[in-house]
Design an enzyme around this catalytic site. Structure first.
Site, PDB file in Angstrom:
ATOM      1  N   GLU A  24      25.243  38.440  13.426  1.00  0.00           N
ATOM      2  CA  GLU A  24      24.632  39.756  13.609  1.00  0.00           C
ATOM      3  C   GLU A  24      23.153  39.554  13.898  1.00  0.00           C
ATOM      4  O   GLU A  24      22.461  38.816  13.189  1.00  0.00           O
ATOM      5  CB  GLU A  24      24.802  40.619  12.362  1.00  0.00           C
ATOM      6  CG  GLU A  24      24.156  42.005  12.497  1.00  0.00           C
ATOM      7  CD  GLU A  24      24.319  42.862  11.250  1.00  0.00           C
ATOM      8  OE1 GLU A  24      23.797  43.998  11.261  1.00  0.00           O
ATOM      9  OE2 GLU A  24      24.954  42.398  10.271  1.00  0.00           O
ATOM     10  N   ASN A  26      22.983  46.034  16.180  1.00  0.00           N
ATOM     11  CA  ASN A  26      22.949  47.390  15.628  1.00  0.00           C
ATOM     12  C   ASN A  26      22.399  48.362  16.662  1.00  0.00           C
ATOM     13  O   ASN A  26      21.403  48.079  17.331  1.00  0.00           O
ATOM     14  CB  ASN A  26      22.068  47.429  14.375  1.00  0.00           C
ATOM     15  CG  ASN A  26      22.697  46.662  13.230  1.00  0.00           C
ATOM     16  OD1 ASN A  26      23.607  47.142  12.582  1.00  0.00           O
ATOM     17  ND2 ASN A  26      22.217  45.444  12.997  1.00  0.00           N
ATOM     18  N   GLU A  81      27.256  47.588  16.396  1.00  0.00           N
ATOM     19  CA  GLU A  81      27.491  48.151  15.078  1.00  0.00           C
ATOM     20  C   GLU A  81      26.731  49.462  14.967  1.00  0.00           C
ATOM     21  O   GLU A  81      25.551  49.534  15.331  1.00  0.00           O
ATOM     22  CB  GLU A  81      27.034  47.178  13.987  1.00  0.00           C
ATOM     23  CG  GLU A  81      27.802  45.864  13.986  1.00  0.00           C
ATOM     24  CD  GLU A  81      27.418  44.961  12.820  1.00  0.00           C
ATOM     25  OE1 GLU A  81      26.581  45.400  11.994  1.00  0.00           O
ATOM     26  OE2 GLU A  81      27.933  43.831  12.750  1.00  0.00           O
ATOM     27  N   ASP A 121      29.192  50.288  10.516  1.00  0.00           N
ATOM     28  CA  ASP A 121      28.387  49.584   9.521  1.00  0.00           C
ATOM     29  C   ASP A 121      28.277  50.427   8.252  1.00  0.00           C
ATOM     30  O   ASP A 121      28.349  51.663   8.295  1.00  0.00           O
ATOM     31  CB  ASP A 121      26.999  49.319  10.108  1.00  0.00           C
ATOM     32  CG  ASP A 121      26.281  48.206   9.379  1.00  0.00           C
ATOM     33  OD1 ASP A 121      26.881  47.604   8.478  1.00  0.00           O
ATOM     34  OD2 ASP A 121      25.114  47.939   9.715  1.00  0.00           O
ATOM     35  N   GLU A 154      29.873  42.717   3.901  1.00  0.00           N
ATOM     36  CA  GLU A 154      28.434  42.426   3.930  1.00  0.00           C
ATOM     37  C   GLU A 154      27.947  42.059   2.535  1.00  0.00           C
ATOM     38  O   GLU A 154      28.514  42.500   1.528  1.00  0.00           O
ATOM     39  CB  GLU A 154      27.657  43.655   4.406  1.00  0.00           C
ATOM     40  CG  GLU A 154      27.877  44.044   5.833  1.00  0.00           C
ATOM     41  CD  GLU A 154      26.967  45.199   6.230  1.00  0.00           C
ATOM     42  OE1 GLU A 154      26.072  44.975   7.069  1.00  0.00           O
ATOM     43  OE2 GLU A 154      27.139  46.300   5.698  1.00  0.00           O
TER      44      GLU A 154
END
Length: 588
Positions: free
Chosen positions: A358, A419, A451, A481, A538
């Site tokens: 990520e 993101n 995400e 997310d 996560e």
């Protein structure tokens, strides 16, 4: 405009102040097309006071973001030069945060219009402001003409000039005179700045006439709760002000809470039962200028969603000023080389195989050092800078991934997740732009995923669904997310082309110790698999957490157990070490 302008309105002078000549030309053309005959534009904000001394406009349409002297500075300069004799100001701004709006109103702005604006709305607000100015002007002329009459008539006219013509409540001038009188006493003064949050919704649903009459009723109703010597009135379109001798912190806090709760109660009005959500900012002091005390109360206004009553403190104002400075530093940050990406690896839980990463945004300010993303990203979203920042993230993440694949520093099936903010996702053409970037970099769609947060999807669900559908058709994977912390709903999840759910770290932290957390994580995992989605956990920090997640069938993990977010080169070294010594990577 729906009605023809009267000759008196046509002749009122209007000054448009904006450093962008295109904006000035657009507004002047718009106003002249509607029949206004005295419209001028000004590109240099530092010349506003001088221009007003030459010829005082009835209204200034003022941009906030300008070089040298911004809109707030212009309003301070106007207040200093002309006091209450200055022109009315309508602020035009692309910034949507509450702090910008509150500051503009506390400095005397008659109204705030958010860019991009609807032409009809701007014209109506201009007309409303000018009609009020015309009423004030006419009343002033009448007062001058009637000063020769008996004192009784003079007092009546004075009352009119201190009254809002729409609601009949004491207006800003009357409130400031009352506050000046209170501050001349020995006890000091206090101010409660009340924002009626629900008023705009009531105006939209029931009409402006209903909203204005409701404000009048509520404003008068406040009097029943006020102590002796207090006075209430209308400060702005949706703002009431209470001024009173300082009763002390505890009593003032109690009064603010009483008023806020009373406003939230049901009020019988025109056969309806209406409630009024509100927020209250308070301030008190001695030896402080009246305008400054009002400003302190306005600065103390809590943000929507916070506790509805807050009082001013030096620390609060310092924090707000610090936020303002940080907001200003965000402008143009993508061109100054202060942003960089850190990468946190994702591993297949059962095997420890590195399958991707990520990309996480970082900002290293030259004077402040690393700024927390939790602080600057909400600011960027509120100000609109997130669009430029989001473009920067997409471009630089794709550049990095292209180079890594070409150099063989990551496996061919490596996937990088980025993101995407709500405003970025819901922008028209987002999906096509992202796909075009991938083609330009020669990246396969399998190598890139996005995400989005639950709250981001709910910001504009229809537009989000449209953009995600385009990406899904082309094979771009989409992850939700922080799943479970926002607007979780099977009803909307079923309608979205989502391929991955990420279990929020809040559910992972206690998973090894608490049965409730394990049950929640297992439920999310089962739900995701039932919908055909992968599950990413996560915030995996301990071996015990990893073992629990593997046992319940979680597919992918990321967290400090495996690696912290790393700068690009350190991340690539970590990947090389992981491939060379797979057994050193903890998997539970």
């Amino acid at each position: 405009m729906p009605e023809r302008l009267t000759e008196a309105l046509r002749r009122l002078p209007i000054l448009v102040v904006d450093d962008n000549p295109i904006n000035v030309e657009l507004l002047t053309d718009l106003l002249e097309d509607q029949g206004f005959t005295q419209v001028e534009g000004l590109l240099e904000s530092r010349e506003v006071v001088a221009r007003c001394r030459q010829s005082m406009p009835a209204l200034i349409l003022l941009d906030i973001r300008m070089p040298h002297l911004d809109g707030h500075g212009v309003m301070r300069a106007l207040e200093s030069a002309f006091g209450s004799r200055g022109p009315a100001v309508i602020v035009l701004t692309a910034q949507v945060d509450e702090a910008t709006r509150s500051q503009a109103l506390s400095l005397g702005a008659r109204d705030v219009v958010t860019k991009p604006f609807d032409h009809g709305e701007v014209l109506q607000r201009v007309r409303n402001a000018l009609e009020v100015e015309l009423r004030y002007a006419r009343r002033h002329q009448e007062a001058v003409a009637l000063e020769r009459l008996v004192a009784e008539r003079t007092r009546e006219l004075e009352l009119l000039s201190n009254t809002d013509p729409v609601t009949g409540l004491p207006n800003r001038r009357a409130l400031m005179e009352a506050l000046d009188g209170i501050m001349a006493g020995e006890r000091g003064a206090a101010v409660l700045y009340i924002v009626l949050d629900a008023l705009h919704d009531i105006a939209r649903l029931h009409g402006h006439d209903v909203a204005e009459r409701l404000v009048a009723q509520l404003g008068r109703g406040l009097a029943q709760w006020l102590p002796e010597g207090a006075r209430q009135g209308l400060w702005g379109g949706a703002e009431l002000l209470v001024v009173l001798p300082d009763p002390g912190y505890v009593a003032l806090l109690e009064l603010a809470g009483t008023l806020q709760h009373w406003l939230a109660d049901e009020h019988a009005f025109d056969g309806m039962s209406l409630t009024m959500a509100s927020r209250v900012g308070g301030a008190a002091g001695r030896g402080v200028a009246a305008q400054r005390l009002v400003q302190m109360a306005a600065l103390a206004l809590p943000d929507p969603g916070e506790a509805p009553v807050r009082f001013h403190s030096d620390a609060l104002e310092a924090a707000q000023r610090d936020d303002l400075e940080l907001n200003q530093a965000l402008r143009g940050v993508t061109q100054r080389g202060e942003l960089f990406l850190a990468y946190q690896p994702k591993l297949r839980m059962p095997t420890g195989e590195v399958i991707g990463a990520e990309a996480l945004l970082r900002w290293e300010h030259p004077g402040r050092g690393l700024i927390s993303p939790g602080r600057f990203i909400p600011m960027a979203e509120a100000s609109g800078e997130i669009l430029a920042i989001g473009d920067w993230v997409l471009e630089h993440s794709m550049q990095a991934l292209t180079a890594w694949l070409a150099e063989g520093r990551v496996p061919a099936d490596f996937s990088l997740a980025v993101n995407v903010a709500a405003r970025q996702l819901c922008r028209e053409g987002f999906a096509q732009d992202l796909l075009a970037r991938l083609r330009r970099h020669g990246l396969p769609v399998e190598a890139f995923s996005i995400e989005v947060t639950e709250s981001g999807l709910m910001a504009d669900l229809s537009q989000a669904r449209k953009q995600l559908a385009v990406l899904d058709r082309e094979g771009i994977r989409v992850a939700i997310d922080d799943f479970g912390t926002g607007h979780s709903s099977l009803a909307y999840l079923k309608t979205l082309p989502v391929s991955t759910l990420k279990i929020d770290r809040a559910f992972v932290t206690g998973i090894a110790e608490h049965a409730d957390d394990r049950q929640l994580a297992a439920t999310v995992t089962a739900l995701a698999h039932g919908m055909g989605c992968d599950v990413v956990a996560e915030g995996v920090e301990t071996r015990g957490q990893a073992e629990c997640l593997i046992a319940m069938g979680c597919d992918i993990g990321q967290g400090y157990l495996y690696a912290r977010p790393l700068p690009a080169e350190a991340f690539l070294h970590w990947c090389a070490d992981a491939r060379a010594s797979a057994e050193t990577v903890p998997t539970g």
